[in-house]
Design an enzyme around this catalytic site. Structure first.
Site, PDB file in Angstrom:
ATOM      1  N   LYS A   1      12.509  -9.912 -10.600  1.00  0.00           N
ATOM      2  CA  LYS A   1      12.886  -9.427  -9.267  1.00  0.00           C
ATOM      3  C   LYS A   1      13.830 -10.390  -8.549  1.00  0.00           C
ATOM      4  O   LYS A   1      14.707  -9.956  -7.815  1.00  0.00           O
ATOM      5  CB  LYS A   1      11.634  -9.204  -8.405  1.00  0.00           C
ATOM      6  CG  LYS A   1      10.893  -7.914  -8.722  1.00  0.00           C
ATOM      7  CD  LYS A   1      10.087  -7.493  -7.510  1.00  0.00           C
ATOM      8  CE  LYS A   1       9.336  -6.203  -7.724  1.00  0.00           C
ATOM      9  NZ  LYS A   1       8.525  -5.841  -6.547  1.00  0.00           N
TER      10      LYS A   1
ATOM     11  N   LYS B   1      10.411   0.039 -17.807  1.00  0.00           N
ATOM     12  CA  LYS B   1       9.289   0.839 -17.302  1.00  0.00           C
ATOM     13  C   LYS B   1       9.747   1.787 -16.196  1.00  0.00           C
ATOM     14  O   LYS B   1      10.722   1.498 -15.492  1.00  0.00           O
ATOM     15  CB  LYS B   1       8.138  -0.056 -16.844  1.00  0.00           C
ATOM     16  CG  LYS B   1       8.351  -0.745 -15.534  1.00  0.00           C
ATOM     17  CD  LYS B   1       7.037  -1.232 -14.904  1.00  0.00           C
ATOM     18  CE  LYS B   1       7.379  -1.731 -13.515  1.00  0.00           C
ATOM     19  NZ  LYS B   1       6.314  -2.033 -12.634  1.00  0.00           N
TER      20      LYS B   1
ATOM     21  N   LYS C   1       9.403   2.977  -9.168  1.00  0.00           N
ATOM     22  CA  LYS C   1       9.843   3.601  -7.927  1.00  0.00           C
ATOM     23  C   LYS C   1      11.087   2.922  -7.378  1.00  0.00           C
ATOM     24  O   LYS C   1      11.781   3.467  -6.541  1.00  0.00           O
ATOM     25  CB  LYS C   1       8.718   3.652  -6.880  1.00  0.00           C
ATOM     26  CG  LYS C   1       7.970   2.354  -6.622  1.00  0.00           C
ATOM     27  CD  LYS C   1       7.021   2.497  -5.415  1.00  0.00           C
ATOM     28  CE  LYS C   1       5.568   2.628  -5.769  1.00  0.00           C
ATOM     29  NZ  LYS C   1       4.905   1.357  -6.059  1.00  0.00           N
TER      30      LYS C   1
HETATM   31  P1  AMP Z   1       3.417  -0.837  -8.166  1.00  0.00           P
HETATM   32  O1  AMP Z   1       4.135   0.460  -8.063  1.00  0.00           O
HETATM   33  O2  AMP Z   1       4.262  -1.899  -8.779  1.00  0.00           O
HETATM   34  O3  AMP Z   1       2.742  -1.247  -6.900  1.00  0.00           O
HETATM   35  O4  AMP Z   1       2.247  -0.586  -9.220  1.00  0.00           O
HETATM   36  C1  AMP Z   1       0.975  -0.077  -8.859  1.00  0.00           C
HETATM   37  C2  AMP Z   1       0.135   0.173 -10.088  1.00  0.00           C
HETATM   38  O5  AMP Z   1       0.745   1.142 -10.938  1.00  0.00           O
HETATM   39  C3  AMP Z   1      -0.082  -1.076 -10.958  1.00  0.00           C
HETATM   40  O6  AMP Z   1      -1.394  -1.042 -11.499  1.00  0.00           O
HETATM   41  C4  AMP Z   1       0.937  -0.906 -12.041  1.00  0.00           C
HETATM   42  O7  AMP Z   1       0.590  -1.586 -13.227  1.00  0.00           O
HETATM   43  C5  AMP Z   1       0.936   0.606 -12.235  1.00  0.00           C
HETATM   44  N1  AMP Z   1       2.226   1.069 -12.759  1.00  0.00           N
HETATM   45  C6  AMP Z   1       3.433   0.993 -12.128  1.00  0.00           C
HETATM   46  N2  AMP Z   1       4.408   1.492 -12.898  1.00  0.00           N
HETATM   47  C7  AMP Z   1       3.817   1.875 -14.065  1.00  0.00           C
HETATM   48  C8  AMP Z   1       4.295   2.464 -15.275  1.00  0.00           C
HETATM   49  N3  AMP Z   1       5.581   2.751 -15.441  1.00  0.00           N
HETATM   50  N4  AMP Z   1       3.389   2.723 -16.251  1.00  0.00           N
HETATM   51  C9  AMP Z   1       2.082   2.434 -16.082  1.00  0.00           C
HETATM   52  N5  AMP Z   1       1.567   1.877 -14.975  1.00  0.00           N
HETATM   53  C10 AMP Z   1       2.417   1.600 -13.972  1.00  0.00           C
END
Ligand code: AMP
Ligand code: TRP
Length: 340
Positions: free
Chosen positions: A118, A201, A204
Site C-alpha cells: 500500500k 486479489k 474494493k
Molecule cells: P478488507 O476489505 O481488506 O477490510 O477485508 C475484510 C475481510 O475480507 C478480511 O478478512 C479479508 O481477508 C477478506 N477479503 C478481502 N478481500 C478478499 C478476497 N479477494 N478473497 C477473500 N477474502 C477477502
C-alpha cells in the site's frame, strides 16, 4: 498454568468502499457460519479507524459504513446474537492500540507485506496510521481477549503479528493476560482473485470496477462482469488439479464452488468439457441466486439509516462493556494510576 479464555470471535471489515464478493466469501459468509454454530460469542466491527489510514471522503465513509452494516445484517448477522458495531464508537480500541504501538517494533511493522504494497515506493508520503495499522488491528482483537479470528488469506501475516504482540506483552510484563489468538482461514474462497487479473486479489480499492463483483451490483451487471472476466481459451478440464497453471479459470471454479456450497471436484464433475460460453452464464446464475436476496435486503435496510445507527450504537455499548475492564487491567499492568 495457562489461563482459560472464553471462546470469542472478533473480526472486522474496512468500510473503505462497497463490499465485494471476496469480502462476502472470504469473510462475511464465514462470520455468519461462526455465529450460527453457537460455539463462540461473536463480535463484528466496521473498522472505520482503519479505513482513514488512506484518504476517505467523509460523506462516502459515512455511507459506506452504514452500507457495510446493512450488508452484514442482510448476509445473516443477527444483532441480537452477535455484537455488530463501528470501531470508532468503542474508544478502547484506539486506547489499547497506543499501548501496542509501544510494544510492537518498527522492524515488525516494516516487514508487513500489506504496508509494503500500500505504501509502495512513496512510503515517505504514507500516513503514520498506515504503518501502525497492524497494532490497531491487534488491539481490535485483544481488547476482547478474542480467541478466534475468521479472515481471508491476505490477513494471515497481520494475525501472526497479533500473536507476537500478545506474546511480547505477556513476556515483558510477566503476565498471562492476552490470549494467543487462532486465525480461522478456511473454506474454498479464502482468496478470491480479480476478474481482470488472476494474480491479483479481488479488492474494493482496485481502480477497475470490472475486476470485482460488488454486493450492490444488479443481476445484469453481475452477468456482464462474469461474461467479460479474463480467461484462457481452453475449455474446463476433467479434474481440478489440471487448473494448476490456469489462475483465472481456477478462480472462477473456486467462486462457483463457494457460491453453490459444493466442492471444486463436484464443479468439475458437473462442468468438465464446458467452454466459457456455457460456464460463465451458469456461474452468473448461481451468483445472482445467492447474492440477489442479500443485495435486496441490504437496499431495504439502507432505506432507514437511523435504524442502522441505532443497532450499531447498541452494539458499541455492549462491546464497550467487555472492553472497558480489559483496558483497565492493561493500564494497571503497565503501571498507569487509576483515577478512581
Ligand atoms: P478488507 O476489505 O481488506 O477490510 O477485508 C475484510 C475481510 O475480507 C478480511 O478478512 C479479508 O481477508 C477478506 N477479503 C478481502 N478481500 C478478499 C478476497 N479477494 N478473497 C477473500 N477474502 C477477502
Ligand atoms: N485488516 C483487516 C483487512 O483489511 C481488517 C481488520 C481490522 C480486521 N481489524 C481487524 C480483521 C480485526 C480481523 C480482526 O482485511
Amino acid at each position: 498454568m495457562a489461563t482459560a479464555f472464553t471462546p470469542r470471535v472478533l473480526s472486522g471489515i474496512q468500510p473503505s468502499g462497497g463490499l465485494t464478493l471476496g469480502n462476502y466469501l472470504g469473510a462475511l459468509k464465514r462470520f455468519v457460519e461462526m455465529q450460527d454454530a453457537g460455539t463462540h460469542e461473536c463480535l463484528y466491527c466496521l473498522v472505520d479507524l482503519h479505513a482513514i489510514t488512506v484518504w476517505q471522503d467523509p460523506q462516502a465513509l459515512r455511507r459506506n459504513t452504514r452500507e457495510a452494516a446493512a450488508a452484514f445484517m442482510a448476509a445473516g448477522i443477527d444483532p441480537a446474537r452477535s455484537i455488530l458495531f463501528n470501531q470508532s464508537q468503542v474508544p478502547e480500541h484506539a486506547q489499547l492500540a497506543w499501548v501496542f504501538n509501544c510494544v510492537a517494533r518498527m522492524g515488525w511493522m516494516g516487514r508487513m507485506t500489506q504496508w509494503k504494497d500500500k505504501a509502495g515506493k512513496n512510503s515517505e508520503n504514507a500516513s503514520l496510521g498506515l504503518f501502525a495499522y497492524p497494532a490497531l488491528m491487534a488491539a481490535d482483537i485483544l481488547i476482547y481477549h478474542a480467541t478466534h479470528v475468521p479472515v481471508g488469506e491476505d490477513q494471515k501475516q497481520h494475525l501472526e503479528l497479533t500473536r507476537d504482540i500478545a506474546a511480547k506483552f505477556n513476556h515483558d510484563y510477566k503476565v498471562d493476560f492476552f490470549p494467543i489468538t487462532e486465525p480461522v482461514i478456511e473454506g474454498p474462497a479464502t482468496r478470491v482473485m480479480s476478474l481482470r487479473d488472476g494474480t491479483k486479489k479481488m479488492s474494493k480499492s482496485d481502480p477497475s470496477d470490472m475486476s470485482r463483483i460488488n454486493l450492490s451490483d444488479d443481476p445484469d451487471t453481475i452477468a456482464q462482469k462474469f461474461r467479460k472476466a479474463r480467461t484462457d481459451p481452453e475449455p474446463l478440464p476433467e479434474t481440478y488439479a489440471e487448473l494448476k497453471d490456469r489462475p483465472e479459470a481456477r478462480n472462477l471454479v473456486d467462486i462457483y464452488a463457494a457460491l453453490a456450497g459444493i466442492s471444486t471436484d463436484e464443479v468439475m464433475a458437473q462442468h468438465a468439457g464446458a467452454g466459457w460460453g456455457q460456464f460463465k452464464p451458469a456461474l452468473a446464475d448461481v451468483a445472482v441466486e445467492t447474492m440477489g436476496p442479500i443485495t435486496a435486503e441490504m437496499n431495504r435496510l439502507m432505506g432507514d439509516p437511523a435504524e442502522i445507527d441505532r443497532i450499531v450504537g447498541d452494539g458499541a455499548r455492549r462491546a464497550s462493556d467487555i472492553a472497558a475492564p480489559i483496558l483497565a487491567k492493561t493500564y494497571d499492568i503497565v503501571g498507569m494510576i487509576s483515577s478512581r
